[in-house]
Design an enzyme around this catalytic site. Sequence first.
Site, mmCIF file in Angstrom:
data_model
loop_
_atom_site.group_PDB
_atom_site.id
_atom_site.type_symbol
_atom_site.label_atom_id
_atom_site.label_comp_id
_atom_site.label_asym_id
_atom_site.label_seq_id
_atom_site.Cartn_x
_atom_site.Cartn_y
_atom_site.Cartn_z
ATOM 1 N N LYS B 86 30.684 39.952 1.778
ATOM 2 C CA LYS B 86 31.313 39.017 0.840
ATOM 3 C C LYS B 86 32.487 39.653 0.093
ATOM 4 C CE LYS B 86 28.537 35.433 1.395
ATOM 5 N NZ LYS B 86 29.053 34.205 2.044
ATOM 6 N N GLU B 108 30.979 30.114 -6.597
ATOM 7 C CA GLU B 108 29.584 29.707 -6.496
ATOM 8 C C GLU B 108 28.836 30.846 -5.829
ATOM 9 O OE1 GLU B 108 31.729 29.160 -4.185
ATOM 10 O OE2 GLU B 108 30.590 29.888 -2.456
ATOM 11 N N SER B 373 25.133 41.757 8.071
ATOM 12 C CA SER B 373 26.095 41.272 7.073
ATOM 13 C C SER B 373 25.844 41.790 5.664
ATOM 14 C CB SER B 373 26.112 39.750 7.072
ATOM 15 O OG SER B 373 24.807 39.250 6.858
#
Lengths: 265, 392
Positions: B86, B108, B373
């Site tokens: 991210k 968010e 991830s």
Amino acid sequence: MERIEVAFRVAEDQGRPALMPYMMAGYPDRESSLAVAESYADNGADLVELGVPFSDPLADGPTIHAAATAALEAGATLETAFELCEAISGRVPVVFMVYANMVLAHGGVGEFARRAAAAGAAGAIVPDLPLEEAEPVRAAFAELGLALVPLIAPTTPPERRAQICAVAQGFVYVVSTVGTTGERDEIPPQLAALVTATKAEAEVPVAVGFGIGTPEQAAQVGEVADGVIIGSRLVRAAGEGGGPEAAASAVGSFLRETRAAFARR
Amino acid sequence: MSAIEQRFGPYGGRYVPETLIAALDELTEAWAEAREDRAFNERLRLLHRDFIGRPTPLYLADRLSARAARRVYLKREDLAHTGAHKINNAIGQALLAERMGKPRVIAETGAGQHGVATATACALFGLECVVYMGSEDIRRQRPNVERMGLLGAEVVPVEAGARTLKEAVSAAIRDWVANVETTHYVIGSAVGPAPFPALVRDLQRVIGEEAREQALAAEGALPARVIACVGGGSNSIGIFTPFVEDAGVELIGVEAAGEGLDTGRHGASLGAGATGVLHGSLSSVIADEEGQILEAHSISAGLDYPGVGPEHAFLRDSGRASYFSVTDAQALAAFAELCRLEGIIPALESSHAIAWLLENGGASEGYDVVCLSGRGDKDLAEVNAQSEGVGG
């Protein structure tokens, strides 16, 4: 489509703005929302904006969002909205306020348009269907004589505003303020200029919504706009009552007060 | 210079209130300029190297390979600063917010990883940061909530609906509608109105670019399969994109089957959804026949989302990528297995990709690259609660 124009013209001939109350289909329950719809027709609404409850209403503030959630929990469906439309569309033109996914999903736009037309609707506002995405919906609506009412926001650049006005049907919906639906203390000072500019570009009437919560604010906006839309304030009134009669009475007196405020100006 | 895509086949578009259109136009223009700007790219490259710790390793996981009966490399995004991919997107978009002169950033978050990444980027650039998070996710991901606080972000609990990621995105979009003139919305996945799906993909494709180069260096040939989990789909589109032109490389996305596709409690928007609009783009969504968006379910907060990026819907339809799903139970088993086989605690999201690999191993030609991830520290409370539930 023509019925919308006639409704605005009647108000104009009487020297006042058109009054367009909003309601949420199925809120707080089916019976009450039917009573609210009848009360709108009885108490001076020139047009009715009929909200279709949706799970994810991005243009709506807390009041209407909560009403949509409550309506869905109470069992409201698209059919509820069509039934309400059918109940009052003989007396007052009905314009749906419906999110894009309800128009496009599954059956597709043709299916929604067919059912809306059968229920006697005059058109629809789709708040998350901007100019670039609107053409297929506008075409499907036009085949059945339904108006696709576009929105203009304070952030809309002038060139784009002209493009939107050029394809507008029914009326142009000017969003009064940068934000979601909901009552606000003040009408933004820049609104008058935005409405005046939009009226110069549009061949259809120009109505203003978002943030209008008192008869005085409605009358103030009505000095410049052809029509005034009142949403959250009336949804709140419909939800606060105890049952269909109380809801009908609460929204009815608000509409009468608003018409009286129009007359005082 | 190629244009920034508004649509991927029929999918994508900008199904948002008119108020946002000018900001989306501004963002499209800003990104078109920034991604061609040498100074911007150099700054991003240095931040990748010195702040995020890129390139992340491509690790040949021997014991996992033995278990899967084929060679498996893990692309170690769990080793990126803040513990997940991210950060690639958050740093890039915060840099863009700064470039656009927007002093306030909103985001968010579901699992909390994107919220932490955005809070981190905002701390780095001195931007105000507000993160919307469903109160159910706040409960599930407490450590990340505390991290965001330390980093100076305000976390706003969202109480609507199932109080998870879908409602957090909606709340962030509503904030953006109200504050669009001063605020940039750092959306966390390759979803949302154009240009976000393309922007997020562009910022995440570094995963695939590195992985492709590292894989070629290690093996002298491209992998047979590239496997990644898919919620909104940002790590997957990031690792897939540089391989899309490599026709021999199978691209495999793994969605959350939750309690099972037939229970209706899942997050498989591509596998069990229908064409529809959610959060500003036309894609594959989980909805009822009237168009009401349904609640997703997944044990992993990051996959607990009833929509998916529009480019994935396009890759699915074109057949270039294939999408499968694994259940909560399979993901939990894979989570435990990777911990013990490799000494790596994976995120529950990434555990879905591992689970699919374990079910679909075997010694066919070539080798696999799996996108790991994120790391799973954030999931310990949830995993412990689940195993106690099973035991008791």
